[in-house]
Scaffold this active site. Structure first.
Site, PDB file in Angstrom:
ATOM      1  N   ALA A 129       0.841  -1.196   0.000  1.00  0.00           N
ATOM      2  CA  ALA A 129       0.000   0.000   0.000  1.00  0.00           C
ATOM      3  C   ALA A 129       0.874   1.243   0.000  1.00  0.00           C
ATOM      4  CB  ALA A 129      -0.942  -0.013   1.205  1.00  0.00           C
ATOM      5  N   PHE A 161      -5.686   2.464  -5.414  1.00  0.00           N
ATOM      6  CA  PHE A 161      -5.050   1.756  -6.531  1.00  0.00           C
ATOM      7  C   PHE A 161      -4.210   0.573  -6.049  1.00  0.00           C
ATOM      8  CE2 PHE A 161      -4.694   6.333  -8.338  1.00  0.00           C
ATOM      9  CZ  PHE A 161      -6.047   6.357  -8.644  1.00  0.00           C
ATOM     10  N   GLU A 253      10.659  -3.849  -9.311  1.00  0.00           N
ATOM     11  CA  GLU A 253       9.261  -3.608  -9.677  1.00  0.00           C
ATOM     12  C   GLU A 253       9.161  -3.094 -11.109  1.00  0.00           C
ATOM     13  OE1 GLU A 253       5.431  -0.809  -8.427  1.00  0.00           O
ATOM     14  OE2 GLU A 253       7.156  -0.955  -7.085  1.00  0.00           O
ATOM     15  N   ARG A 279      -8.305 -13.670 -42.227  1.00  0.00           N
ATOM     16  CA  ARG A 279      -9.391 -12.800 -42.697  1.00  0.00           C
ATOM     17  C   ARG A 279      -9.043 -12.184 -44.046  1.00  0.00           C
ATOM     18  NH1 ARG A 279     -13.982 -10.852 -40.698  1.00  0.00           N
ATOM     19  NH2 ARG A 279     -14.710  -8.787 -41.342  1.00  0.00           N
TER      20      ARG A 279
END
Length: 388
Positions: A129, A161, A253, A279
């Site tokens: 946090a 968040f 991180e 496609r």
């Protein structure tokens, strides 16, 4: 699913075998549940137990604390396979790569023995946090307070968040233990979420990452033992080291974010090549138009060049040599490239690219936040500029 990435200099036979395990787990336990998880705004709690049973939690934590005894390379492989499976809801990178490493790096033996084995089994889900409604990337000015009263800290404040916020059983809280000292007054305190005074807010509605339980957290006169403080000489828990601890762990991180960004590029290119070859328009495969081939050639090149620097950073991190500016470069570069590649790939799907049932649409919306979390890309450039 994208094809298996090429062998890299840091790969070993053990890691190749581990990739097969991670790939199989992601294909069986993550990929089939994306729509349901997005609708319920979180993954199934049982997923953490399944991951623990097969040994995918706390991969780079020592075996004596229940971990896998591996290296950051094992973490990198898992996050690549997660991203390539199309999943962005499972907050394992926060649990494994951030929270477990705060405990392993700064916790004393009692703290490690208390929490890491439960994180490795999936009994505890970890969250960190940091961010608050009024601070964002400005961690020095967090307003959450931890006031010492005898052998306890009384914590008050709010966070937002927070990845894994709805399911977390253990939260590493960034709080001010001495507001007068600025950054030097920040500490990291472990909070078990069954503690009175802990309150979860709503799971937030986001543009992307719909299956991730990003939440608000509140601390109302919450009391924890002083023994829950992380860090200090010999793990004794000296106050005021939190900002240093954050800065020491942020390169990893940011490297985690870069890993996911490059894997997302790989997955997007593979998915778009498949679609454009299946496609047709104006009597031929979409892939055979020169614009399509040139767009995909450029996207594939962006992914390959990004991977080259990413691999260099992983090697440096495995040697303990990745510095803050290097990780900042990896984070901003790969996330900017990923957003550009995903946007160009989506364009080649035409109107179907904007339909939520197509994986490319989910990849596109999920990728946008990568330029924001872990420190905004503007902050990354500020960090790099200080070394010039």
């Amino acid at each position: 699913m994208a094809t298996t990435p090429p062998n890299r200099s840091w790969m070993t036979e053990d890691l190749r075998a581990f990739r097969e395990l991670a790939q199989d787990f992601c294909a069986k336990e993550l990929a089939p549940h994306q729509d349901r998880w997005a609708e319920q705004k979180q993954i199934d709690r049982q997923l953490w137990h399944k991951a623990g049973e097969v040994g995918l939690l706390c991969l780079s934590i020592p075996e004596q604390y229940g971990g896998g005894g591996g290296t950051f390379a094992h973490e990198a492989v898992l996050y690549e396979e997660q991203a390539r499976s199309g999943d962005s809801g499972w907050g394992v990178s926060v649990h494994n790569g951030i929270v477990a490493h705060y405990l392993n790096s700064y916790g004393n033996d009692e703290q490690k023995q208390r929490w890491l084995p439960k994180m490795a089994s999936g009994e505890l889900v970890g969250a960190v946090a940091m961010t608050e409604p009024g601070t964002g990337s400005d961690l020095q000015n967090v307003q959450t307070r931890a006031v010492r009263e005898g052998d306890e800290y009384v914590i008050n404040g709010a966070k937002t968040f927070i990845t894994n916020g709805a399911q977390a059983g253990l939260v590493v809280v960034v709080a001010k233990t001495d507001p007068a000292k600025g950054a030097e007054g920040i500490s990291l305190i472990c909070v078990e979420t069954d503690t009175p005074g802990f309150r979860r807010g709503r799971v937030l509605d986001k543009v992307g990452l719909h299956a991730q339980d990003t939440s608000e957290l509140f601390f109302d006169d919450l009391r924890v033992p002083v023994a829950n403080l992380l860090g200090g000489p010999e793990g004794r828990g000296t106050e005021g080291l939190g900002f240093v601890q954050l800065m020491q762990q942020l390169p990893q991180e940011r490297l985690l974010i870069a890993i996911t960004a490059v894997a997302a590029m790989d997955a997007a290119v593979a998915e778009t090549v498949r679609y454009t070859k299946e496609r047709s328009a104006f009597g031929r495969e979409i892939f055979k138009f020169q614009n399509t081939k040139f767009e995909l050639a450029e996207c594939a090149t962006e992914a390959e060049v990004s991977r080259a620097y990413l691999d260099q950073c992983i090697e440096r991190h495995l040697r303990g040599e990745l510095d803050v500016p290097g990780a900042a470069m990896a984070k901003w570069w790969t996330t900017e490239r990923a957003n550009r590649v995903l946007d160009r790939c989506l364009q080649l799907f035409g109107g179907y690219g904007y339909m939520a049932e197509y994986p490319i649409a989910r990849m596109w919306t999920d990728a946008r936040v990568s330029k924001i979390f872990g420190g905004t890309n503007e902050i990354m450039k500020e960090i790099i500029s200080r070394t010039l």
